[in-house]
Design a protein around this motif. Structure first.
Motif, PDB file in Angstrom:
ATOM      1  N   ILE A  53       0.831  -1.209   0.000  1.00 16.65           N
ATOM      2  CA  ILE A  53       0.000   0.000   0.000  1.00 16.65           C
ATOM      3  C   ILE A  53       0.862   1.255   0.000  1.00 16.65           C
ATOM      4  O   ILE A  53       0.584   2.232  -0.710  1.00 16.65           O
ATOM      5  CB  ILE A  53      -0.942  -0.001   1.219  1.00 16.65           C
ATOM      6  N   TYR A  54       1.943   1.246   0.774  1.00 18.24           N
ATOM      7  CA  TYR A  54       2.779   2.436   0.862  1.00 18.24           C
ATOM      8  C   TYR A  54       3.433   2.754  -0.481  1.00 18.24           C
ATOM      9  O   TYR A  54       3.641   3.931  -0.813  1.00 18.24           O
ATOM     10  CB  TYR A  54       3.824   2.265   1.962  1.00 18.24           C
ATOM     11  N   ASP A  55       3.776   1.725  -1.263  1.00 19.51           N
ATOM     12  CA  ASP A  55       4.306   1.969  -2.609  1.00 19.51           C
ATOM     13  C   ASP A  55       3.280   2.691  -3.484  1.00 19.51           C
ATOM     14  O   ASP A  55       3.633   3.557  -4.296  1.00 19.51           O
ATOM     15  CB  ASP A  55       4.689   0.649  -3.285  1.00 19.51           C
ATOM     16  N   LYS A  56       2.020   2.337  -3.338  1.00 22.58           N
ATOM     17  CA  LYS A  56       0.973   3.002  -4.122  1.00 22.58           C
ATOM     18  C   LYS A  56       0.806   4.459  -3.678  1.00 22.58           C
ATOM     19  O   LYS A  56       0.613   5.363  -4.516  1.00 22.58           O
ATOM     20  CB  LYS A  56      -0.345   2.235  -3.978  1.00 22.58           C
ATOM     21  N   ILE A  57       0.899   4.693  -2.373  1.00 18.58           N
ATOM     22  CA  ILE A  57       0.796   6.069  -1.880  1.00 18.58           C
ATOM     23  C   ILE A  57       1.979   6.898  -2.368  1.00 18.58           C
ATOM     24  O   ILE A  57       1.839   8.092  -2.657  1.00 18.58           O
ATOM     25  CB  ILE A  57       0.685   6.082  -0.345  1.00 18.58           C
TER      26      ILE A  57
END
Length: 291
Positions: A187-191
């Motif tokens: 998820i953090y990569d997408k953010i």
């Protein structure tokens, strides 16, 4: 109230006492403590009720059927009432100035941009004590960065992450039938694609790794959550710059595509020849029993 401090918990009532004491000692109290109980059977609710009755901090408690940390995280972002959101695990605690420093770092960076991306939160250190980093390297130079950008520049360690709540509602953890865990970096990569973080080179969270915690059971997690790790490795294989690290992600993408029953060459965004290179390295990893 500007910040939701979110704690997912499962049969950790005694450890929660330490987290509670650290929150009750904060130098700034502009937060709520949102506890999502992921199906505990140890009477966690009774402990929490005592703290609510003390009235020292604003506490909200919600119980849900056991579904794993990532489903609890989605529940937490749904129920959060503040503009900012930080996760405090049940076996961790905050330093006394944590809330004050996180909010100040966010406010100081507010309005800044990097490559057209706004500042959407703060990244700070975790420590095994309030003076010793959990990991062997501090953040590289620079006061704003994407999270993955810090690791690509050589950072090694654990982080405290505060995000705008709406970002976490926009990028939710996938809830995969039969699985209870998704690597948080998925998820953090997408953010990272839409915002950067203010870098706070301070230990904000103190972490004690327990035998039954997520960090200590990586092999078990991978075995029980093959679809989630497929998604993670596919994404990392795509976003990582060319080099040895990318080859490692490509190899693991191939391994977890096979383990999850997915066609290895079907994902065109990675590219045929990249996947082919991953196939060769995957074979070596499997032969060496590294996966």
């Amino acid at each position: 109230m500007r910040l939701t401090v979110f704690t997912p918990t499962y049969n950790r009532r005694e450890l929660l006492t330490r987290a509670y004491k650290s929150l009750a000692s904060q130098t700034v109290m502009d937060f709520e403590w949102l506890i999502v109980d992921d199906g505990s059977t140890d009477d966690t609710e009774a402990y929490v009720k005592e703290w609510i009755d003390e009235g020292i901090i604003n506490i909200r408690y919600t119980y849900r059927q056991n579904g794993g940390k990532m489903r609890a995280f989605n529940t937490g972002t749904d129920k959060a009432r503040a503009e900012l959101f930080v996760c405090l695990d049940s076996d961790d605690y905050f330093v006394d100035t944590a809330v004050e420093e996180l909010l100040a770092a966010y406010d100081n960076a507010s309005g800044r941009e990097c490559s057209g991306k706004h500042v959407g939160g703060v990244v700070a250190h975790k420590g095994c004590t309030d003076e010793k980093l959990l990991g062997n390297k501090s953040f590289p130079d620079g006061d704003i960065s994407t999270l993955y950008g810090l690791y690509l520049k050589g950072f090694r360690g654990e982080t405290t992450l505060m995000y705008e709540t709406e970002l976490l509602r926009r990028f939710r953890f996938p809830e995969i039938e039969g699985e209870k865990y998704v690597p948080e970096d998925y998820i953090y990569d997408k953010i990272d694609e839409v915002c950067v973080l203010a870098v706070l080179p301070r230990i904000i969270t103190v972490c004690e790794i327990t035998d039954d915690g997520y960090t200590g059971s990586v092999k078990k997690l991978k075995r029980e959550n093959v679809n989630a790790f497929y998604l993670y490795y596919e994404q990392r294989a795509y976003i990582t710059p060319p080099g040895i690290l990318r080859l490692k992600y490509l190899a693991r993408y191939v391994i977890y595509a096979k383990r999850s029953g997915r066609p290895v060459f079907a994902n065109s965004r990675i590219g045929f020849f990249n996947v082919l290179a991953g196939c060769f390295l995957a074979g070596f990893l499997l032969l060496a029993h590294k996966e």
